[in-house]
Design a protein around this motif. Structure first.
Motif, PDB file in Angstrom:
ATOM      1  N   ALA A  50      42.870  42.424  36.853  1.00 47.72           N
ATOM      2  CA  ALA A  50      42.004  41.671  37.755  1.00 47.72           C
ATOM      3  C   ALA A  50      42.447  40.222  37.863  1.00 47.72           C
ATOM      4  O   ALA A  50      42.642  39.548  36.852  1.00 47.72           O
ATOM      5  CB  ALA A  50      40.562  41.752  37.264  1.00 47.72           C
ATOM      6  N   TYR A  60      40.514  38.121  39.621  1.00 50.83           N
ATOM      7  CA  TYR A  60      39.231  37.426  39.606  1.00 50.83           C
ATOM      8  C   TYR A  60      38.130  38.361  39.114  1.00 50.83           C
ATOM      9  O   TYR A  60      38.263  39.584  39.165  1.00 50.83           O
ATOM     10  CB  TYR A  60      38.879  36.922  41.010  1.00 50.83           C
ATOM     11  CG  TYR A  60      39.915  36.002  41.626  1.00 50.83           C
ATOM     12  CD1 TYR A  60      40.254  34.810  41.011  1.00 50.83           C
ATOM     13  CD2 TYR A  60      40.531  36.336  42.828  1.00 50.83           C
ATOM     14  CE1 TYR A  60      41.204  33.970  41.570  1.00 50.83           C
ATOM     15  CE2 TYR A  60      41.472  35.498  43.407  1.00 50.83           C
ATOM     16  CZ  TYR A  60      41.802  34.313  42.774  1.00 50.83           C
ATOM     17  OH  TYR A  60      42.741  33.481  43.321  1.00 50.83           O
ATOM     18  N   SER A  61      37.044  37.763  38.679  1.00 50.31           N
ATOM     19  CA  SER A  61      35.881  38.551  38.265  1.00 50.31           C
ATOM     20  C   SER A  61      34.647  38.034  38.991  1.00 50.31           C
ATOM     21  O   SER A  61      34.429  36.821  39.094  1.00 50.31           O
ATOM     22  CB  SER A  61      35.675  38.459  36.754  1.00 50.31           C
ATOM     23  OG  SER A  61      35.468  37.119  36.348  1.00 50.31           O
ATOM     24  N   ALA A 109      38.275  46.795  42.554  1.00 51.18           N
ATOM     25  CA  ALA A 109      39.286  46.932  41.502  1.00 51.18           C
ATOM     26  C   ALA A 109      40.665  47.165  42.100  1.00 51.18           C
ATOM     27  O   ALA A 109      41.667  46.653  41.585  1.00 51.18           O
ATOM     28  CB  ALA A 109      38.907  48.077  40.564  1.00 51.18           C
ATOM     29  N   VAL A 164      40.105  42.732  41.804  1.00 57.41           N
ATOM     30  CA  VAL A 164      38.879  41.992  41.514  1.00 57.41           C
ATOM     31  C   VAL A 164      37.971  42.850  40.639  1.00 57.41           C
ATOM     32  O   VAL A 164      37.689  44.001  40.967  1.00 57.41           O
ATOM     33  CB  VAL A 164      38.139  41.605  42.814  1.00 57.41           C
ATOM     34  CG1 VAL A 164      36.803  40.941  42.486  1.00 57.41           C
ATOM     35  CG2 VAL A 164      39.001  40.671  43.659  1.00 57.41           C
ATOM     36  N   ALA A 165      37.547  42.297  39.521  1.00 55.68           N
ATOM     37  CA  ALA A 165      36.634  43.009  38.625  1.00 55.68           C
ATOM     38  C   ALA A 165      35.200  42.652  38.988  1.00 55.68           C
ATOM     39  O   ALA A 165      34.867  41.477  39.167  1.00 55.68           O
ATOM     40  CB  ALA A 165      36.912  42.628  37.175  1.00 55.68           C
ATOM     41  N   GLU A 178      31.423  42.856  37.621  1.00 56.75           N
ATOM     42  CA  GLU A 178      30.713  43.079  36.365  1.00 56.75           C
ATOM     43  C   GLU A 178      29.226  42.805  36.534  1.00 56.75           C
ATOM     44  O   GLU A 178      28.835  41.732  36.984  1.00 56.75           O
ATOM     45  CB  GLU A 178      31.269  42.167  35.272  1.00 56.75           C
ATOM     46  CG  GLU A 178      30.605  42.384  33.921  1.00 56.75           C
ATOM     47  CD  GLU A 178      31.242  41.573  32.812  1.00 56.75           C
ATOM     48  OE1 GLU A 178      30.565  41.327  31.805  1.00 56.75           O
ATOM     49  OE2 GLU A 178      32.424  41.201  32.950  1.00 56.75           O
ATOM     50  N   PHE A 221      32.739  33.588  34.930  1.00 59.26           N
ATOM     51  CA  PHE A 221      33.155  34.353  36.095  1.00 59.26           C
ATOM     52  C   PHE A 221      33.677  33.434  37.193  1.00 59.26           C
ATOM     53  O   PHE A 221      33.556  32.203  37.113  1.00 59.26           O
ATOM     54  CB  PHE A 221      31.980  35.182  36.625  1.00 59.26           C
ATOM     55  CG  PHE A 221      31.469  36.204  35.638  1.00 59.26           C
ATOM     56  CD1 PHE A 221      32.000  37.473  35.604  1.00 59.26           C
ATOM     57  CD2 PHE A 221      30.460  35.882  34.739  1.00 59.26           C
ATOM     58  CE1 PHE A 221      31.542  38.415  34.693  1.00 59.26           C
ATOM     59  CE2 PHE A 221      29.986  36.805  33.826  1.00 59.26           C
ATOM     60  CZ  PHE A 221      30.535  38.074  33.805  1.00 59.26           C
TER      61      PHE A 221
END
Length: 484
Positions: free
Chosen positions: A192, A194-195, A222, A226-227, A229, A242
């Protein structure tokens, strides 16, 4: 030499007959770094303890340093050392766990043991696989709190030394099956860039996006690096970890959602919904004046500041009319009154809690348009049908679960241009984020009923026409702003 090496704290006492693989003392493995030089064995760490800085912990840590595959990995050991480190997995795992019970009311086991992703109870086969995908470990014990919804109170690594009798036999059988297959790493995930923290409440009755929908988006994001959460209302202190924030709880400037939006803005993070949009959209008095000032058509409206304004509203709008509390949402705090008596009674009750109400001309239609707008451009178009035998799309006074009407989703290309244009003009008055503009299409024209800063985005509903393009564009909205 065997492809599989079993690590045990002590060779004495270990049941060597239970496995065909070579068993090595954890101490010897740690002390002899050159033992497997040039080879890449698969290590199963069955040490008596995985606690921080124990021999079992160091065995998994050094296996990774030596380029050897090990189960459990040191990451799994750390993840399962504290609930706060694995709590993001719980909503997904609880969902699969409860599906395993089906409609059965049989009590849940207080402790459920999973051996290499398998369970001795066939009801939990899928749960075991899901758990193993999250946490690759020889034995994982799950503490379950029984109830109508079976919840997970704890997930922990369980040393094999604590297994006895049938449990021990089941473990070695599962290990034999597992080691008989080719080693399979956990699902590969695109690293990733970014998150995005997604603020949600799995217990909210009418959330803007369901847990299943957010999982669908997470899979798409994903693939784009990009993750996604999930976080909850207690995670404000973690927000700075984040890159962006997406709020998927019903917003209000008087609860934690606004605090999260403000904190994200202070951290310089892209956020949907941003605090300015929340302030503007959650108040219908402001929206009415903003739309009127920008030449966007809205139903004829009278502001009610006191009972003295009721007669003027009746003379101007006639009956039936619609009375609204300024910060109402999901059709709550919005009522139709048929005569002066009903108007005085309802307004008297609502004015006790709100200094200002708004009365609007009643515009009967069989559906409301919802135009989704993201970054000033149309995202989706859907018609929400009125609830059965009701004048709104949601009927709340049912004595139980709110009753919702159906929907019809349209591609942007087939949506009437005047509906799209009015929706875009309304959203651009608010900002550059994600909005859902509700409109009435009548013989007299298209009118904006309200602009939602926190519109529904459900997989299979709002994205039915534009498909995954909706989620790709949403992800790109965040990426572009993080990059800039």
């Amino acid at each position: 030499m065997s492809d599989w090496i079993i690590l045990a704290t002590a060779l004495t006492g270990f049941d060597h007959a239970a496995t065909k693989h070579k068993v090595l003392a954890t101490r010897d493995y740690l002390a002899r770094p050159d033992l497997f030089r040039g080879a890449r064995p698969n290590i199963i760490n069955l040490s008596r303890s995985y606690s921080y800085q124990s021999r079992g912990y160091y065995a998994s840590l050094l296996a990774a340093a030596r380029g050897q595959r090990v189960i459990p990995s040191v990451e799994t050991i750390i993840d399962l050392s504290a609930r706060k480190l694995y709590e993001n997995s719980i909503p997904e795992l609880e969902d699969v766990l409860n599906k395993g019970f089906g409609k059965s009311e049989e009590p849940a086991p207080a402790r459920l043991k999973i051996y290499f992703g398998t369970s001795t109870d066939p009801r939990f086969e899928r749960f075991g696989r899901q758990l193993f995908d999250w946490f690759r470990a020889p034995v994982v014990e799950v503490a379950i709190k029984d109830g109508k919804w079976r919840s997970i109170s704890r997930i922990s690594l369980l040393p094999v030394a604590k297994l006895t009798g049938a449990d021990r036999d089941a473990f070695f059988e599962a290990m034999a099956i597992y080691t008989g297959r080719q080693w399979r790493d956990a699902k590969s995930r695109t690293p990733a860039r970014y998150s995005i923290a997604t603020l949600m409440d799995a217990n909210e009755a009418m959330p803007p996006s369901s847990v299943e929908t957010l999982r669908h988006w997470a899979r798409i994001a994903a693939r784009m690096g990009v993750a996604v959460e999930p976080i909850g209302r207690k995670d404000l202190a973690r927000l700075a970890n984040f890159d962006a924030l997406f709020i998927r709880e019903t917003t209000s400037i008087s609860n934690h959602t606004y605090r999260f939006a403000r904190r994200a803005q202070q951290e310089g993070m892209p956020v949907i919904d941003d605090p300015v949009s929340m302030i503007r959209c959650t108040n219908k008095v402001y929206l009415d004046e903003l739309m009127a000032a920008n030449g966007v058509p809205v139903p004829q409206t009278i502001m009610v500041i006191g009972v003295e304004d009721l007669q003027r509203a009746a003379d101007t709008l006639g009956f039936p009319m619609v009375l609204k509390i300024p910060d109402s949402s999901f059709s709550r705090g919005v009522s139709k009154v048929k005569n002066m008596e009903e108007l005085r009674k309802l307004a008297g009750a609502w004015l006790a809690d709100s200094d200002v109400l708004i009365a609007q001309k009643y515009m009967p239609t069989s559906f409301d348009w919802r135009i989704g707008v993201l970054g000033g451009k149309p995202l989706f178009a859907v018609q929400y049908l009125m609830a059965k035998q009701h004048w709104q799309i949601v009927k709340h006074d049912t004595g139980g679960k709110p009753l919702e009407g159906g929907f019809r989703t349209f591609s942007l290309a087939e949506t009437p241009p005047r509906v799209l244009d009015t929706g875009l003009r309304a959203a651009r008055c608010i900002g550059d984020g994600l909005y859902g503009v509700d409109l009435k299409e009548t013989e007299d024209g298209v009118f904006v009923i309200e602009v939602n800063d926190n519109p529904n985005l459900e997989h299979g509903v709002e994205d039915s026409a534009e498909k995954d393009e909706v989620w790709t564009r949403l992800t790109n909205w965040f990426i572009e702003r993080i990059d800039s």
